[in-house]
Design a protein around this motif. Structure first.
Motif, PDB file in Angstrom:
ATOM      1  N   MET A   1       0.849  -1.174   0.000  1.00 31.29           N
ATOM      2  CA  MET A   1       0.000   0.000   0.000  1.00 31.29           C
ATOM      3  C   MET A   1       0.896   1.238   0.000  1.00 31.29           C
ATOM      4  O   MET A   1       1.846   1.316   0.755  1.00 31.29           O
ATOM      5  CB  MET A   1      -0.913  -0.029   1.225  1.00 31.29           C
ATOM      6  CG  MET A   1      -1.930   1.072   1.220  1.00 31.29           C
ATOM      7  SD  MET A   1      -3.104   1.010   2.583  1.00 31.29           S
ATOM      8  CE  MET A   1      -3.929  -0.534   2.309  1.00 31.29           C
ATOM      9  N   SER A   2       0.554   2.172  -0.838  1.00 27.69           N
ATOM     10  CA  SER A   2       1.383   3.364  -0.982  1.00 27.69           C
ATOM     11  C   SER A   2       1.064   4.404   0.092  1.00 27.69           C
ATOM     12  O   SER A   2      -0.007   4.393   0.702  1.00 27.69           O
ATOM     13  CB  SER A   2       1.182   3.980  -2.366  1.00 27.69           C
ATOM     14  OG  SER A   2      -0.101   4.564  -2.455  1.00 27.69           O
ATOM     15  N   VAL A   3       1.992   5.307   0.260  1.00 31.24           N
ATOM     16  CA  VAL A   3       1.819   6.401   1.214  1.00 31.24           C
ATOM     17  C   VAL A   3       0.624   7.262   0.803  1.00 31.24           C
ATOM     18  O   VAL A   3      -0.167   7.684   1.660  1.00 31.24           O
ATOM     19  CB  VAL A   3       3.114   7.247   1.299  1.00 31.24           C
ATOM     20  CG1 VAL A   3       2.902   8.483   2.132  1.00 31.24           C
ATOM     21  CG2 VAL A   3       4.252   6.415   1.856  1.00 31.24           C
ATOM     22  N   ASP A   4       0.478   7.505  -0.504  1.00 26.74           N
ATOM     23  CA  ASP A   4      -0.639   8.316  -0.993  1.00 26.74           C
ATOM     24  C   ASP A   4      -1.983   7.672  -0.652  1.00 26.74           C
ATOM     25  O   ASP A   4      -2.944   8.358  -0.301  1.00 26.74           O
ATOM     26  CB  ASP A   4      -0.537   8.532  -2.500  1.00 26.74           C
ATOM     27  CG  ASP A   4       0.607   9.453  -2.895  1.00 26.74           C
ATOM     28  OD1 ASP A   4       1.012  10.279  -2.059  1.00 26.74           O
ATOM     29  OD2 ASP A   4       1.092   9.346  -4.027  1.00 26.74           O
ATOM     30  N   LYS A   5      -2.048   6.364  -0.763  1.00 25.75           N
ATOM     31  CA  LYS A   5      -3.297   5.661  -0.447  1.00 25.75           C
ATOM     32  C   LYS A   5      -3.608   5.788   1.041  1.00 25.75           C
ATOM     33  O   LYS A   5      -4.755   6.026   1.423  1.00 25.75           O
ATOM     34  CB  LYS A   5      -3.192   4.191  -0.844  1.00 25.75           C
ATOM     35  CG  LYS A   5      -4.452   3.414  -0.550  1.00 25.75           C
ATOM     36  CD  LYS A   5      -4.895   2.621  -1.716  1.00 25.75           C
ATOM     37  CE  LYS A   5      -6.193   1.917  -1.391  1.00 25.75           C
ATOM     38  NZ  LYS A   5      -6.893   1.530  -2.557  1.00 25.75           N
ATOM     39  N   ILE A   6      -2.585   5.647   1.871  1.00 28.28           N
ATOM     40  CA  ILE A   6      -2.785   5.772   3.317  1.00 28.28           C
ATOM     41  C   ILE A   6      -3.240   7.184   3.676  1.00 28.28           C
ATOM     42  O   ILE A   6      -4.160   7.365   4.482  1.00 28.28           O
ATOM     43  CB  ILE A   6      -1.494   5.387   4.071  1.00 28.28           C
ATOM     44  CG1 ILE A   6      -1.212   3.898   3.867  1.00 28.28           C
ATOM     45  CG2 ILE A   6      -1.599   5.734   5.550  1.00 28.28           C
ATOM     46  CD1 ILE A   6       0.155   3.451   4.327  1.00 28.28           C
ATOM     47  N   LYS A   7      -2.616   8.187   3.045  1.00 26.24           N
ATOM     48  CA  LYS A   7      -3.036   9.573   3.279  1.00 26.24           C
ATOM     49  C   LYS A   7      -4.502   9.757   2.900  1.00 26.24           C
ATOM     50  O   LYS A   7      -5.266  10.426   3.607  1.00 26.24           O
ATOM     51  CB  LYS A   7      -2.173  10.543   2.470  1.00 26.24           C
ATOM     52  CG  LYS A   7      -0.786  10.736   3.010  1.00 26.24           C
ATOM     53  CD  LYS A   7      -0.023  11.730   2.121  1.00 26.24           C
ATOM     54  CE  LYS A   7       1.413  11.877   2.533  1.00 26.24           C
ATOM     55  NZ  LYS A   7       2.149  12.800   1.640  1.00 26.24           N
ATOM     56  N   GLY A   8      -4.889   9.164   1.791  1.00 23.42           N
ATOM     57  CA  GLY A   8      -6.280   9.252   1.358  1.00 23.42           C
ATOM     58  C   GLY A   8      -7.223   8.606   2.350  1.00 23.42           C
ATOM     59  O   GLY A   8      -8.308   9.137   2.635  1.00 23.42           O
ATOM     60  N   GLN A   9      -6.825   7.471   2.885  1.00 20.37           N
ATOM     61  CA  GLN A   9      -7.660   6.786   3.871  1.00 20.37           C
ATOM     62  C   GLN A   9      -7.805   7.626   5.140  1.00 20.37           C
ATOM     63  O   GLN A   9      -8.891   7.688   5.735  1.00 20.37           O
ATOM     64  CB  GLN A   9      -7.065   5.419   4.208  1.00 20.37           C
ATOM     65  CG  GLN A   9      -7.180   4.431   3.072  1.00 20.37           C
ATOM     66  CD  GLN A   9      -6.449   3.124   3.351  1.00 20.37           C
ATOM     67  OE1 GLN A   9      -5.529   3.067   4.147  1.00 20.37           O
ATOM     68  NE2 GLN A   9      -6.863   2.068   2.668  1.00 20.37           N
ATOM     69  N   ILE A  10      -6.713   8.275   5.533  1.00 23.68           N
ATOM     70  CA  ILE A  10      -6.758   9.128   6.724  1.00 23.68           C
ATOM     71  C   ILE A  10      -7.686  10.320   6.485  1.00 23.68           C
ATOM     72  O   ILE A  10      -8.512  10.657   7.343  1.00 23.68           O
ATOM     73  CB  ILE A  10      -5.337   9.584   7.116  1.00 23.68           C
ATOM     74  CG1 ILE A  10      -4.531   8.386   7.620  1.00 23.68           C
ATOM     75  CG2 ILE A  10      -5.388  10.697   8.162  1.00 23.68           C
ATOM     76  CD1 ILE A  10      -3.048   8.656   7.783  1.00 23.68           C
ATOM     77  N   LYS A  11      -7.563  10.940   5.320  1.00 23.95           N
ATOM     78  CA  LYS A  11      -8.438  12.075   4.999  1.00 23.95           C
ATOM     79  C   LYS A  11      -9.902  11.639   4.981  1.00 23.95           C
ATOM     80  O   LYS A  11     -10.778  12.343   5.498  1.00 23.95           O
ATOM     81  CB  LYS A  11      -8.085  12.670   3.636  1.00 23.95           C
ATOM     82  CG  LYS A  11      -6.862  13.532   3.617  1.00 23.95           C
ATOM     83  CD  LYS A  11      -6.673  14.113   2.212  1.00 23.95           C
ATOM     84  CE  LYS A  11      -5.434  14.932   2.077  1.00 23.95           C
ATOM     85  NZ  LYS A  11      -5.275  15.464   0.708  1.00 23.95           N
ATOM     86  N   GLU A  12     -10.155  10.488   4.359  1.00 24.25           N
ATOM     87  CA  GLU A  12     -11.530   9.991   4.289  1.00 24.25           C
ATOM     88  C   GLU A  12     -12.083   9.751   5.689  1.00 24.25           C
ATOM     89  O   GLU A  12     -13.202  10.160   6.013  1.00 24.25           O
ATOM     90  CB  GLU A  12     -11.596   8.707   3.462  1.00 24.25           C
ATOM     91  CG  GLU A  12     -13.001   8.147   3.348  1.00 24.25           C
ATOM     92  CD  GLU A  12     -13.075   6.826   2.604  1.00 24.25           C
ATOM     93  OE1 GLU A  12     -14.205   6.320   2.466  1.00 24.25           O
ATOM     94  OE2 GLU A  12     -12.036   6.301   2.168  1.00 24.25           O
ATOM     95  N   ALA A  13     -11.300   9.094   6.526  1.00 27.91           N
ATOM     96  CA  ALA A  13     -11.740   8.805   7.896  1.00 27.91           C
ATOM     97  C   ALA A  13     -11.965  10.093   8.688  1.00 27.91           C
ATOM     98  O   ALA A  13     -12.950  10.211   9.430  1.00 27.91           O
ATOM     99  CB  ALA A  13     -10.721   7.919   8.598  1.00 27.91           C
ATOM    100  N   ALA A  14     -11.058  11.048   8.522  1.00 25.75           N
ATOM    101  CA  ALA A  14     -11.208  12.328   9.228  1.00 25.75           C
ATOM    102  C   ALA A  14     -12.464  13.049   8.748  1.00 25.75           C
ATOM    103  O   ALA A  14     -13.192  13.640   9.558  1.00 25.75           O
ATOM    104  CB  ALA A  14      -9.971  13.194   9.000  1.00 25.75           C
ATOM    105  N   GLY A  15     -12.713  12.997   7.459  1.00 25.97           N
ATOM    106  CA  GLY A  15     -13.911  13.613   6.912  1.00 25.97           C
ATOM    107  C   GLY A  15     -15.179  12.979   7.453  1.00 25.97           C
ATOM    108  O   GLY A  15     -16.135  13.674   7.818  1.00 25.97           O
ATOM    109  N   LYS A  16     -15.183  11.656   7.534  1.00 21.05           N
ATOM    110  CA  LYS A  16     -16.347  10.946   8.085  1.00 21.05           C
ATOM    111  C   LYS A  16     -16.533  11.297   9.557  1.00 21.05           C
ATOM    112  O   LYS A  16     -17.652  11.518  10.014  1.00 21.05           O
ATOM    113  CB  LYS A  16     -16.166   9.438   7.927  1.00 21.05           C
ATOM    114  CG  LYS A  16     -16.417   8.930   6.532  1.00 21.05           C
ATOM    115  CD  LYS A  16     -16.255   7.418   6.450  1.00 21.05           C
ATOM    116  CE  LYS A  16     -16.490   6.920   5.044  1.00 21.05           C
ATOM    117  NZ  LYS A  16     -16.293   5.464   4.934  1.00 21.05           N
TER     118      LYS A  16
END
Length: 64
Positions: free
Chosen positions: A1-16
């Motif tokens: 899993m790439s760093v960009d994907k992890i960042k995206g997951q964190i942003k998504e979770a924070a948004g939720k």
């Protein structure tokens, strides 16, 4: 899993977690972009491998 994907997951979770739909969507978008980058990278590696294989085959055929 790439760093960009992890960042995206964190942003998504924070948004939720905060109810920020824009941040959630940005996170999802970042994940898709990361997936596309990974796919392009894999395709590039595959093409390079095939090209090397063809080159090796031609080189062997010419030497015979």
């Amino acid at each position: 899993m790439s760093v960009d994907k992890i960042k995206g997951q964190i942003k998504e979770a924070a948004g939720k977690a905060t109810g920020d739909k824009e941040l959630e969507t940005e996170g999802k978008t970042d994940q898709v972009v990361a997936d596309v980058k990974d796919a392009v990278s894999e395709a590039t590696e595959t093409v390079a491998g095939v090209a090397k294989s063809i080159k090796d085959t031609v080189t062997k055929a010419v030497k015979k």
